[in-house]
Design a protein around this motif. Structure first.
Motif, short mmCIF file in Angstrom:
data_model
loop_
_atom_site.label_atom_id
_atom_site.label_comp_id
_atom_site.label_asym_id
_atom_site.label_seq_id
_atom_site.Cartn_x
_atom_site.Cartn_y
_atom_site.Cartn_z
N VAL A 28 59.79 0.43 37.89
CA VAL A 28 59.14 0.65 36.67
C VAL A 28 59.78 1.73 35.82
CG1 VAL A 28 56.97 1.38 35.64
CG2 VAL A 28 56.77 -0.15 37.38
N VAL A 63 63.49 0.15 34.64
CA VAL A 63 63.26 -0.95 33.49
C VAL A 63 63.07 -0.09 32.36
CG1 VAL A 63 61.76 -2.94 32.66
CG2 VAL A 63 62.64 -2.93 35.11
N THR A 64 61.90 0.62 32.27
CA THR A 64 61.48 1.45 30.99
C THR A 64 62.84 2.29 30.36
OG1 THR A 64 59.44 1.38 31.87
CG2 THR A 64 59.81 3.02 30.04
N LEU A 122 65.23 -0.02 28.94
CA LEU A 122 64.74 -0.76 27.46
C LEU A 122 65.08 0.31 26.65
CD1 LEU A 122 62.12 -3.33 28.82
CD2 LEU A 122 64.48 -3.70 27.87
N SER A 171 55.45 -0.97 22.95
CA SER A 171 56.32 -2.29 22.69
C SER A 171 55.91 -3.76 23.39
CB SER A 171 57.67 -1.97 22.88
OG SER A 171 58.65 -3.22 22.60
N LEU A 216 57.84 -5.97 24.37
CA LEU A 216 58.87 -6.17 25.24
C LEU A 216 58.69 -5.30 26.53
CD1 LEU A 216 61.59 -7.49 26.40
CD2 LEU A 216 62.85 -5.81 25.05
N LEU A 217 58.59 -4.09 26.49
CA LEU A 217 58.06 -2.99 27.53
C LEU A 217 57.05 -3.59 28.33
CD1 LEU A 217 58.97 -0.59 29.16
CD2 LEU A 217 57.72 0.55 27.42
N GLY A 274 55.56 -6.27 28.54
CA GLY A 274 55.69 -7.67 29.23
C GLY A 274 56.44 -7.43 30.55
N SER A 275 57.59 -6.45 30.28
CA SER A 275 58.46 -6.26 31.36
C SER A 275 57.84 -5.40 32.60
CB SER A 275 59.54 -5.14 30.85
OG SER A 275 60.45 -6.08 30.00
N GLN A 276 56.89 -4.60 32.33
CA GLN A 276 56.22 -4.01 33.06
C GLN A 276 54.94 -4.71 33.90
OE1 GLN A 276 54.66 -0.45 30.80
NE2 GLN A 276 56.61 0.68 31.47
N ALA A 304 55.37 -8.09 34.20
CA ALA A 304 56.14 -8.78 34.99
C ALA A 304 56.63 -8.11 36.70
CB ALA A 304 57.57 -9.28 34.24
N LEU A 305 56.78 -6.96 36.30
CA LEU A 305 56.79 -6.20 37.62
C LEU A 305 55.64 -5.85 38.60
CD1 LEU A 305 59.14 -3.07 36.26
CD2 LEU A 305 59.75 -5.03 37.97
#
Length: 162
Positions: A106, A109-110, A113, A128, A130-131, A133-135, A137-138
């Motif tokens: 977590v 990735v943060t 980005l 954001s 993108l952020l 969504g990435s979190q 997904a994790l």
């Protein structure tokens, strides 16, 4: 470079090897193997990362993530020796150690980005899409991964006589 202090680089480079070690163990064994060479190396690098976060953290959540990671590492590496728990210890060990990987990824990735590319990061706002969504997904990967690991452990338990 990337606005990281020398101590920040110690933290980053000290914890970075835990990522490919975790990926290797998940791909090869389906879980973190605490009593393997890779598992011991994972523990060392995770402790470096989790321990140094207290020296560089700027956000209160960082202290929480560092503390939780250390507690989960202790629990994950220690629960295997508590025989009174029976089969539950394998499930607990798997859950605790998978959570440490999640807690590593977590902030990783943060921070990637928020820092890459240097000078023009992909994310400048913690809200954001993108952020977030990435979190998200994790989180999905954690839930699916733990589910798959528990199914595998259950199947292995059925094949053991006794």
């Amino acid at each position: 470079m990337f606005g990281i202090t020398p101590l920040g680089w110690v933290h980053t480079l000290g914890s970075l090897p835990a990522i490919p070690l975790a990926a290797y163990m998940f791909a090869r064994h389906g879980q973190i193997m605490p009593r393997s060479v890779a598992g011991i190396a994972y523990l060392v690098f995770m402790l470096i990362g989790a321990g140094t976060v207290f020296l560089i953290a700027h956000q209160p959540v960082s202290y929480g993530i560092g503390s939780a990671t250390i507690l989960l590492l202790i629990a994950g590496y220690g629960v295997g020796g508590i025989t009174i728990l029976g089969r539950a210890r394998r499930y607990l060990e798997t859950a605790f150690l998978s959570l440490t990987t999640f807690l590593l990824m977590v902030p990783t990735v943060t921070e990637i980005l928020r820092r890459v590319p240097d000078g023009h990061p992909l994310v400048t706002d913690l809200k954001s899409p993108l952020l977030l969504g990435s979190q998200a997904a994790l989180v999905v990967m954690l839930v699916l991964g733990l589910t798959a690991q528990f199914i595998t452990l259950r199947r292995q338990g059925r094949s053991i006589p006794g």
